[in-house]
Write an enzyme that holds these catalytic residues in place. Structure first.
Site, PDB file in Angstrom:
ATOM      1  N   GLU A  30     -46.086 -77.390 -12.868  1.00  0.00           N
ATOM      2  CA  GLU A  30     -45.796 -78.775 -13.225  1.00  0.00           C
ATOM      3  C   GLU A  30     -46.781 -79.294 -14.273  1.00  0.00           C
ATOM      4  OE1 GLU A  30     -43.857 -81.150  -9.628  1.00  0.00           O
ATOM      5  OE2 GLU A  30     -45.675 -80.085  -8.988  1.00  0.00           O
ATOM      6  N   GLU A  75     -42.227 -74.498  -3.843  1.00  0.00           N
ATOM      7  CA  GLU A  75     -42.343 -75.544  -2.820  1.00  0.00           C
ATOM      8  C   GLU A  75     -41.196 -75.539  -1.811  1.00  0.00           C
ATOM      9  OE1 GLU A  75     -44.636 -77.149  -6.399  1.00  0.00           O
ATOM     10  OE2 GLU A  75     -42.844 -75.941  -6.040  1.00  0.00           O
TER      11      GLU A  75
END
Length: 259
Positions: free
Chosen positions: A113, A133
């Site tokens: 990210e 995730e």
């Protein structure tokens, strides 16, 4: 000049190049104190009047960053973690100069990210990218916003929903990366990649980035008006814009004042 006040990162500005290096070996995991330091460095970079380009990278060659510390996702810490982590991306979005992620190893979870939050990404061959995730029963909010804007949405869905990793060559093929450099020459190739930006007018770079940002996701006519305003009202009154045009007409190398 190197800033020695940080414990988990390094920050310096040299010849117009600002660099933030995550320095938590071996995997440069992002815990709350590290992310707080990144935010401070980003704020300093925003105020740096000599910086033309910001590079975000990781120390060593194992990982750009393996992501956010899992222990910081517990109920007693998660609100603070999200506030600080997402603060990084708000600062990156507001950064006046262009930003580049130099990925020299694994970029996983919050590490991927962080790379997505930069304007450009280069990587060493063999580097891994992934958003795992979903395998922990959660999802990455920043990647959920940014990844479908950067690559085909269906491919973004596959990465976000499947939690699998991809190698640098695949990331380049789908348009996520600007360049892939050999691992053994990564530092040299990175320096060669950024050098042309450092030779440009800081004023022009900042104006161009601002125009791209203000025009993003707007209908064409509205976007063009926004870019035109930056061009006419912000850039064309600067000495560098006048110098660049004059140097071209006079067939000489421009001398930038960066103003």
């Amino acid at each position: 000049m190197t800033d020695a006040q940080f414990q988990f990162i390094r920050y310096e500005v040299v010849r117009g190049l600002a660099t933030i290096t995550i320095d938590r070996p071996p995997y440069n995991v992002l815990d709350i104190p590290t992310m707080e330091e990144i935010c401070v460095a980003l704020e300093r970079c925003q105020a740096a009047t000599d910086a033309k380009l910001l590079v975000v990278t990781g120390a060593g060659n194992k990982a750009f960053s393996a992501g956010v510390e899992v222990a910081d996702h517990t109920p007693d810490k998660v609100d603070r973690m999200i506030d600080v982590f997402h603060g990084i991306f708000r600062l990156l979005q507001e950064m006046p100069m262009p930003t580049l992620a130099a990925v020299n190893g694994a970029a996983l979870g919050g590490g991927m990210e962080l790379a997505l939050g930069c304007d450009m990404i280069v990587a060493a061959a063999g580097s891994k990218f992934g958003q795992p995730e979903i395998k922990l029963g959660v999802f990455p909010p920043v990647a959920a916003v940014l990844l479908p804007r950067l690559i085909p949405p269906a491919r973004a869905m596959e990465i976000l929903l499947g939690g699998d990793t991809i190698l640098a060559d695949e990331a380049l093929r789908i348009g996520l990366l600007n360049r892939v450099f050999p691992k053994e020459s990564f530092e040299t190739d990175l320096a060669a990649f950024v050098e042309p930006y450092l030779a440009l007018s800081r004023t022009a770079l900042l104006s161009a980035r601002r125009a791209i940002r203000v025009a993003a996701d707007k209908p064409f006519a509205v976007a063009l008006d926004a870019a035109e305003t930056v061009y006419l009202e912000e850039l064309m009154s600067t000495s560098d814009a006048q110098e660049g045009l004059a140097a071209f007409l006079e067939k000489r190398k421009p001398v930038w004042r960066n103003q």
